[in-house]
Design a protein around this motif. Structure first.
Motif, PDB file in Angstrom:
ATOM      1  N   LEU A  83     120.907  77.283 104.042  1.00  0.00           N
ATOM      2  CA  LEU A  83     119.479  77.623 103.560  1.00  0.00           C
ATOM      3  C   LEU A  83     119.330  77.446 102.156  1.00  0.00           C
ATOM      4  O   LEU A  83     118.799  77.570 101.143  1.00  0.00           O
ATOM      5  CB  LEU A  83     120.941  79.095 102.970  1.00  0.00           C
ATOM      6  N   PRO A  90     118.830  77.672 109.422  1.00  0.00           N
ATOM      7  CA  PRO A  90     119.648  78.893 109.771  1.00  0.00           C
ATOM      8  C   PRO A  90     119.380  79.228 111.186  1.00  0.00           C
ATOM      9  O   PRO A  90     121.092  79.218 111.549  1.00  0.00           O
ATOM     10  CB  PRO A  90     119.164  80.024 108.463  1.00  0.00           C
ATOM     11  N   ARG A  91     118.836  79.389 112.017  1.00  0.00           N
ATOM     12  CA  ARG A  91     119.128  80.192 113.038  1.00  0.00           C
ATOM     13  C   ARG A  91     119.988  78.752 114.420  1.00  0.00           C
ATOM     14  O   ARG A  91     120.996  79.389 115.171  1.00  0.00           O
ATOM     15  CB  ARG A  91     117.832  80.702 114.032  1.00  0.00           C
ATOM     16  N   MET A  95     122.585  90.103 100.844  1.00  0.00           N
ATOM     17  CA  MET A  95     122.331  89.505 101.559  1.00  0.00           C
ATOM     18  C   MET A  95     123.197  90.319 102.876  1.00  0.00           C
ATOM     19  O   MET A  95     121.766  89.728 104.137  1.00  0.00           O
ATOM     20  CB  MET A  95     122.846  87.655 101.489  1.00  0.00           C
ATOM     21  N   ALA A 113     118.428  88.521 103.570  1.00  0.00           N
ATOM     22  CA  ALA A 113     119.140  88.633 104.575  1.00  0.00           C
ATOM     23  C   ALA A 113     118.458  88.033 105.426  1.00  0.00           C
ATOM     24  O   ALA A 113     119.319  87.827 107.082  1.00  0.00           O
ATOM     25  CB  ALA A 113     119.766  90.387 105.306  1.00  0.00           C
ATOM     26  N   ARG A 153     116.712  85.981 105.614  1.00  0.00           N
ATOM     27  CA  ARG A 153     116.736  84.409 105.848  1.00  0.00           C
ATOM     28  C   ARG A 153     118.762  84.204 106.114  1.00  0.00           C
ATOM     29  O   ARG A 153     118.546  82.818 107.062  1.00  0.00           O
ATOM     30  CB  ARG A 153     117.287  83.772 104.368  1.00  0.00           C
ATOM     31  N   TYR A 154     119.554  84.577 106.069  1.00  0.00           N
ATOM     32  CA  TYR A 154     120.577  84.653 106.228  1.00  0.00           C
ATOM     33  C   TYR A 154     120.596  84.917 107.533  1.00  0.00           C
ATOM     34  O   TYR A 154     121.311  83.849 108.521  1.00  0.00           O
ATOM     35  CB  TYR A 154     121.199  85.052 105.555  1.00  0.00           C
ATOM     36  N   ALA A 155     119.960  85.265 108.797  1.00  0.00           N
ATOM     37  CA  ALA A 155     119.998  85.430 109.785  1.00  0.00           C
ATOM     38  C   ALA A 155     119.465  84.764 110.797  1.00  0.00           C
ATOM     39  O   ALA A 155     118.991  84.736 112.002  1.00  0.00           O
ATOM     40  CB  ALA A 155     120.234  87.795 110.102  1.00  0.00           C
ATOM     41  N   GLY A 156     118.488  84.124 109.273  1.00  0.00           N
ATOM     42  CA  GLY A 156     117.388  82.711 110.608  1.00  0.00           C
ATOM     43  C   GLY A 156     116.277  83.595 111.328  1.00  0.00           C
ATOM     44  O   GLY A 156     115.252  82.704 112.018  1.00  0.00           O
ATOM     45  N   ILE A 157     115.845  84.657 110.189  1.00  0.00           N
ATOM     46  CA  ILE A 157     114.413  85.172 110.920  1.00  0.00           C
ATOM     47  C   ILE A 157     113.035  84.096 110.323  1.00  0.00           C
ATOM     48  O   ILE A 157     113.309  83.760 109.437  1.00  0.00           O
ATOM     49  CB  ILE A 157     114.642  86.590 110.488  1.00  0.00           C
TER      50      ILE A 157
END
Lengths: 547, 381
Positions: A333, A353-354, A371, B242, B244-248
């Motif tokens: 991130l 992140p993915r 978040m 969220a 970004r956190y989930a990698g979207i």
């Protein structure tokens, strides 16, 4: 209340009556607040169920209960933010109707919320006089500053009157809120989880300040779910559970164990059983990592460590010493400015992140609601946040190339299984996540993150703000994952948590590790000193190759 | 919390946690009724009987054959733009530029119909509509790209690009694309017959666009709720952290959103060309602000593509009925615009009622107090 120069008094009838009640003198030990049979419904919830609650002059009265027990609702009623469906309120023996916070303030009731209600760009003085109706065009800065000084001496509430709010720490902002209430003549102070914003070192002076206030005859209602705080500061304690009063006790006649039982409704195990686990291969390897914070200042100044299978690696430290940046860099991130991150031996530095999530990494974020969940979306949609584009949650067409249509049947099955397995208390999987209590939100996040049997778990303040029951559950869950062979990076401000869960403990200060110790060799004083940046210990423990 | 207004009225309000569908519908209905009451006052100000005016609006646009078919015709561009905007707004991308995207679609349609030879007749209409979609989408992707690259505010860029498109149409019809047989009017030449959309016989409803608009509305409902892309758009709009956190992938999500949003507006413009105008002309004559009205359509439909069908139909009623009462009751030209504005204002004014449960208590000491209490308790409970 302090008279301001050029004061104009124009008050309605009830307001002046309430002011009379406020100015009525009471002796220490007399009842000042009495709430009788207070009942409050919210759609689908009985938040307060015929609650009787009473506070005396000159006492710190703790209001103890788990998240969602109805503490804050009850106090919001006393402060006029909610109207009770049933019940009566008496202040200093007079029956009153508190229709708004304005009425509450007239009656001498002040409340300090968990989230501060201050204007960031205003100075302390400006914030304190804000909303006073006696205010003239010119702000009587010196007058107020003098009063502030007096509070400073009387209670140890020192603050620079001309400082802007944004320059202050959370603890100082809280002080401003308390002064604001005192300045409006409050002698009944409601504090909603006041220690949650304080650093460990600020707690003791804060309690001393509270004791000084009650010694003068003020009354303090202290909302909390932390047992040790109840024991440390309160005279009496009222325990709530599921909207009902379980009992009111003298603090000196009870103990943590009894209170915990009353609060949770069963015995609570304080000592966690930590089985020995042989540590395996390194899963996470961080080498000389550097990164900037949001303001562009270097917050991470060359950190190196490894976390192994079957190990909990704890990072202790006061918030704001680089922990947040460290976690964000590892999870993709935030960009690293130098250094490397390896997961299972593969270089993932500055990968999106993915890519990192697909290495089977679980991340339990510090900002749970901001978040960790999507508050307006339902539980089921929140549970698939990381898996929605993988089978079986998405249907596959054209030789697995087209993955676009969600498979609702599978999603529903998965959600129902997790809700059951992780004991998420909810009416249905279609309930919006924002309606869950704090503990259940964390369960939802854990369910999502741990259901894929992660090889690396990054847990940031996993039990922060949670009640005893949820905390116990979450700690047990982390230990179970450790037994299953996961590598766990645990960041927490809670020293007790770090000490009882970790296998090794690193202390971070100003963006650097100032020591890494084995948990069985660690002592809490050393760690405390290191957290304050006073002591350094060797950090070789983190770099050694095999354990 | 409780507020007392003199001795007349006490208002109590509390934050609500959730709003049921029934409550939501009720509030929307109340907002519309309030808008009609305000409009009634305005009608009365023009010396027109407000009941007659409001009755005439609905009577004409719903219950006469000419009015009803004209309502459905007007609904087409509103529905296409409205659904597109609903999706952009769900992703928190504030596309105010449907009007410009629509005009660019009209330009694309004209370009294909008049200046690209050699397209077989049976392919001409599909090509025109497709190009309308593509050019509208490209016009919508400009502000999206600017936002992603330079963090520009999309409200400004989408709005300003409307004026660019507007001027471009003017330039074309007064300049290079002015027709040879139009006697110096600002028109392009008329489209060849193969580029005319068939109509339902006896009505002005142009079939392809009509069917497409309904298909897109229903399809996008499923897209938003049952596909991974729709899920991503919703997560991005609800909680960017969220996401970004989930990698979207934010960039990808916003580009897809604006591709759809701009594309549908472009399609609406191409449809207006092939179905109504059959030639490019002054932009005011092509669209009386469909792209702006669609903003209201999207909000009135609570950003749900299925509800947008209803709200597009409703706004079409007002446009058609409003034009009719201009003629029959001699009201000024701006009445429809006033109507749009009032509805948007009232919708926004009602927004707090979605977040707060509000109760009103009138002091019954006054003769009308108990009446008001009865009225309010039936309306608000």
């Amino acid at each position: 209340m302090l008279k301001l120069p050029g004061l104009k008094t124009l008050k309605s009838e009830s307001a002046s009556m309430y002011a009379k009640i406020r100015e009525k003198k009471v002796n220490i030990g007399e009842t000042v607040v009495e709430m009788r049979n207070i009942t409050k419904h919210f759609p689908g919830v009985l938040a307060n169920d015929h609650i009787n609650f009473e506070v005396k002059a000159g006492e710190v009265h703790a209001l103890l209960g788990e998240n969602g027990a109805g503490k804050t609702t009850l106090m919001n009623i006393l402060y006029g933010l909610y109207q009770p469906d049933e019940g009566e309120i008496y202040i200093k023996g007079e029956k009153v109707e508190i229709r708004s916070p304005k009425d509450a303030i007239e009656l001498g009731i002040g409340m300090v919320h968990q989230h501060f209600m201050l204007v960031d760009v205003f100075s302390v003085v400006e914030n304190i006089v804000l909303g006073l109706k006696e205010l003239n065009i010119v702000i009587p800065v010196e007058e107020v500053a003098k009063q502030l000084e007096e509070y400073g001496e009387r209670y140890g509430l020192k603050i620079d009157p001309s400082a802007k709010i944004w320059q202050l720490s959370a603890g100082e902002k809280q002080r401003v809120e308390i002064i604001k209430a005192l300045y409006r003549g409050a002698d009944i102070l409601i504090l909603d989880e006041p220690t949650s914003v304080l650093a460990q070192s600020e707690v003791k002076p804060f309690f001393e300040m509270l004791r000084k206030m009650v010694a003068e005859g003020k009354s303090i209602i202290f909302i909390t779910h932390k047992l040790e705080e109840v024991m440390a500061v309160s005279d009496r304690v009222t325990v709530l559970r599921k909207g009902k009063v379980v009992g009111t006790l003298k603090t000196s006649e009870t103990n943590e164990r009894e209170l915990a039982r009353m609060m949770v409704g069963r015995e609570v195990i304080f000592r966690l059983e930590k089985k020995p686990v042989k540590r395996g291969k390194p899963v996470l390897e961080v080498v000389n990592l550097r990164a900037l914070n949001d303001k562009g200042v270097e917050a991470l100044k060359g950190v190196s460590f490894k976390v192994y299978e079957g190990e909990i690696f704890g990072i202790a430290g006061v918030a704001g010493n680089g922990q947040k940046e460290l976690i964000e860099v590892i999870t993709g991130l935030r960009k690293a400015t130098a250094g490397k991150v390896y997961i299972m031996g593969e270089d993932v530095t500055n990968k999106p992140p993915r890519v990192i999530l697909k290495k089977n990494v679980a991340h339990i974020p510090e900002e749970r609601i901001e978040m960790g969940i999507i508050p307006n979306m339902n539980i089921s949609e929140n549970l698939i946040l990381k898996y929605y584009n993988e089978p079986p949650f998405v249907k596959e067409f054209y030789n697995e190339k087209l993955r676009i249509v969600l498979n609702e049947e599978e999603i529903e099955k998965f959600s129902n299984r997790l809700v059951k397995e992780y004991e998420i208390m909810t009416p249905s999987i279609k309930t919006p996540a924002k309606l869950l209590s704090g503990g259940n939100i964390q369960r939802l996040i854990l369910a999502r993150e741990l259901s894929s049997n992660p090889s690396l778990i990054i847990a940031a303040h996993p039990t922060y703000g949670l009640d005893v029951g949820a905390t116990e559950y979450i700690r047990k869950l982390l230990l179970k994952e450790r037994e299953k062979g996961a590598a766990i990076l645990l960041v927490s401000e809670d020293l007790e948590e770090i000490m009882s869960l970790s296998d090794r403990i690193a202390v971070i200060f100003a963006g650097e590790f100032v020591g890494i110790v084995k948990a069985e060799e660690a002592n809490i004083e050393d760690i405390g000193l290191m957290m304050a940046g006073i002591k350094r210990m060797p950090i070789s423990e983190g770099l050694e190759r095999e354990g | 919390m409780r507020v007392k207004i003199f001795n007349l009225l006490t208002i109590e309000y509390e934050k609500r946690q959730e709003i049921t569908l029934e409550q939501s519908l009720k509030l929307t209905t109340m907002a519309l009724v309030t808008a009609f009451i305000i409009m009634g006052i305005i009608f009365a100000g023009f010396g027109v009987n407000p009941f007659l005016a409001i009755f005439s609006i609905f009577a004409w646009s719903l219950f006469t054959p000419a009015g009803f078919t004209s309502t459905l015709t007007r609904m087409i561009p509103l529905l296409l733009c409205g659904v597109g905007l609903a999706i952009a707004f769900r992703a928190l991308f504030w596309n105010i530029g449907a009007e410009g995207q629509l005009l660019m679609g009209a330009i694309a349609a004209t370009g294909i119909a008049l200046f690209v030879p050699g397209i077989p007749d049976f392919l001409l209409l599909p090509t025109i509509l497709l190009m309308g979609f593509i050019v509208g989408a490209l016009w919508g992707l400009i502000p999206a790209a600017l936002k992603l690259k330079f963090e520009t505010n999309e409200v400004i860029t989408t709005l300003m690009l409307n004026y660019v498109a507007f001027r471009l149409v003017k330039y074309l019809v007064y300049g290079p694309w002015k027709g040879k047989k139009v006697y110096n009017f600002p028109f392009s030449d008329t489209f060849p017959p193969a580029a005319w959309e068939p109509k339902i016989p006896g009505t002005p409803i142009y079939v392809y666009s009509f069917v497409l608009s309904l298909l897109f509305a229903v399809g996008l409902y499923f897209f938003m709720n049952k596909t991974t892309l729709g899920y991503e758009i919703r997560v991005v709009g609800e909680n960017i952290k969220a996401a970004r956190y989930a990698g979207i992938n934010y960039t990808k999500t916003i580009l897809i959103t604006m591709l759809i949003s701009g594309g549908l507006a472009g399609l609406a413009g191409a449809g207006l060309m092939t179905g109504v105008q059959h030639r490019l002309q002054n932009p005011e004559a092509i669209s009386p602000g469909y792209g702006y009205t669609a903003i209201i359509v999207a909000w009135l439909g609570r950003l749900n593509p299925l509800y947008v069908i209803l709200s597009a139909f409703f706004m079409a009623i007002l446009i058609v009925g409003g034009q009719q009462i201009q003629i029959t009751l001699g009201l000024p030209f701006g009445v429809v615009n006033i109507f749009n504005g009032v509805i948007l204002f009232v919708l926004i004014a009602f927004e707090p009622l979605r977040e707060y449960r509000v109760s009103f208590y009138w002091n019954e000491k006054y003769p009308w107090g108990s009446f008001m209490n009865k009225l309010f308790s039936t309306v608000f409970k």
